[in-house]
Design an enzyme around this catalytic site. Structure first.
Site, PDB file in Angstrom:
ATOM      1  N   TYR A 179       0.839  -1.201   0.000  1.00 38.02           N
ATOM      2  CA  TYR A 179       0.000   0.000   0.000  1.00 38.02           C
ATOM      3  C   TYR A 179       0.871   1.247   0.000  1.00 38.02           C
ATOM      4  O   TYR A 179       0.557   2.237  -0.660  1.00 38.02           O
ATOM      5  CB  TYR A 179      -0.942   0.003   1.208  1.00 38.02           C
ATOM      6  CG  TYR A 179      -2.032  -1.036   1.098  1.00 38.02           C
ATOM      7  CD1 TYR A 179      -3.190  -0.779   0.379  1.00 38.02           C
ATOM      8  CD2 TYR A 179      -1.885  -2.283   1.699  1.00 38.02           C
ATOM      9  CE1 TYR A 179      -4.187  -1.734   0.264  1.00 38.02           C
ATOM     10  CE2 TYR A 179      -2.876  -3.245   1.592  1.00 38.02           C
ATOM     11  CZ  TYR A 179      -4.024  -2.967   0.871  1.00 38.02           C
ATOM     12  OH  TYR A 179      -4.998  -3.914   0.754  1.00 38.02           O
TER      13      TYR A 179
ATOM     14  N   ASN B 223     -12.576  -0.191  -5.327  1.00 36.16           N
ATOM     15  CA  ASN B 223     -12.424  -0.522  -6.738  1.00 36.16           C
ATOM     16  C   ASN B 223     -13.637  -1.331  -7.216  1.00 36.16           C
ATOM     17  O   ASN B 223     -13.856  -2.439  -6.738  1.00 36.16           O
ATOM     18  CB  ASN B 223     -11.130  -1.329  -6.918  1.00 36.16           C
ATOM     19  CG  ASN B 223     -10.964  -1.894  -8.301  1.00 36.16           C
ATOM     20  OD1 ASN B 223     -11.583  -1.464  -9.263  1.00 36.16           O
ATOM     21  ND2 ASN B 223     -10.112  -2.901  -8.402  1.00 36.16           N
TER      22      ASN B 223
ATOM     23  N   CYS C 121      -6.723  -4.939  -7.826  1.00 36.51           N
ATOM     24  CA  CYS C 121      -6.530  -4.530  -6.435  1.00 36.51           C
ATOM     25  C   CYS C 121      -6.003  -5.670  -5.575  1.00 36.51           C
ATOM     26  O   CYS C 121      -5.404  -5.427  -4.522  1.00 36.51           O
ATOM     27  CB  CYS C 121      -7.822  -3.961  -5.861  1.00 36.51           C
ATOM     28  SG  CYS C 121      -9.261  -5.012  -6.061  1.00 36.51           S
ATOM     29  N   HIS C 122      -6.159  -6.899  -6.039  1.00 32.59           N
ATOM     30  CA  HIS C 122      -5.646  -8.048  -5.277  1.00 32.59           C
ATOM     31  C   HIS C 122      -4.118  -8.080  -5.258  1.00 32.59           C
ATOM     32  O   HIS C 122      -3.539  -8.776  -4.440  1.00 32.59           O
ATOM     33  CB  HIS C 122      -6.190  -9.365  -5.857  1.00 32.59           C
ATOM     34  CG  HIS C 122      -5.804  -9.621  -7.272  1.00 32.59           C
ATOM     35  ND1 HIS C 122      -6.488  -9.070  -8.346  1.00 32.59           N
ATOM     36  CD2 HIS C 122      -4.807 -10.362  -7.812  1.00 32.59           C
ATOM     37  CE1 HIS C 122      -5.929  -9.469  -9.469  1.00 32.59           C
ATOM     38  NE2 HIS C 122      -4.900 -10.258  -9.172  1.00 32.59           N
TER      39      HIS C 122
END
Length: 173
Positions: free
Chosen positions: A98, A121, A129-130
């Site tokens: 992040y 998202n 996003c994973h």
């Protein structure tokens, strides 16, 4: 007019939505706040946008596609869209933290805000996003559940760099 369809996948049913010209959402069955199909207009599994999305998602899950080529229309704030654009740049089979994502959007002290945008998202898998994990390498947060995130990351690592017999179009390996 919004329409939708549901497809099966190795990580469970995926509900796909379109505004008629672009893909607007992918909902995993366990996501909090996911709309009910009845709230998403007609079920139209023959809509060209939904057919293309379903075909590409199936190819992704088969290990034959590592980059999607679909018209997308994610609804969000300017900051969220900036984060989602940065997510789309994370290479298949790789992960970042992040904090790294925050640096990539020019806000190195905004890891929490970036994490919130990541979590909102509307196009998971396609906007990956994973691929964002904790700074110490742990799997943290995923709207579809950590087990699905782990499955997606392992699937990509297994297929990253593999040569498949599809031939050289963009998005195939």
């Amino acid at each position: 007019m919004t329409t939708h369809t549901t497809i099966d996948s190795p990580i469970g049913p995926l509900l796909l939505t379109t505004d008629g010209t672009s893909l607007t959402g992918i909902y995993l069955d366990s996501e909090r706040g996911a709309s009910r199909p009845a709230d998403l207009g007609d079920d139209d599994s023959d809509h060209p946008v939904l057919v293309a999305a379903a075909d590409q998602l199936r190819a992704y899950f088969a290990g034959e596609l590592d980059e999607f080529a679909l018209p997308l229309a994610a609804v969000g704030t300017a900051f969220q869209k900036e984060v989602w654009d940065a997510l789309a740049e994370i290479p298949y089979g790789e992960t970042i933290s992040y904090g790294e994502l925050a640096r990539r959007v020019g806000k190195p002290n905004a890891s929490r805000a970036v994490g919130l945008a990541n979590g909102r998202n509307p196009l998971p898998i396609i906007v990956p996003c994973h691929r964002v994990i904790g700074a110490n390498g742990t799997l943290t947060g995923y709207g579809g559940g950590i087990e699905r995130k782990q499955w997606l990351l392992e699937h990509e690592r297994e297929h990253a760099g593999m040569t498949l017999p599809l031939g050289g179009g963009r998005g195939t390996r």
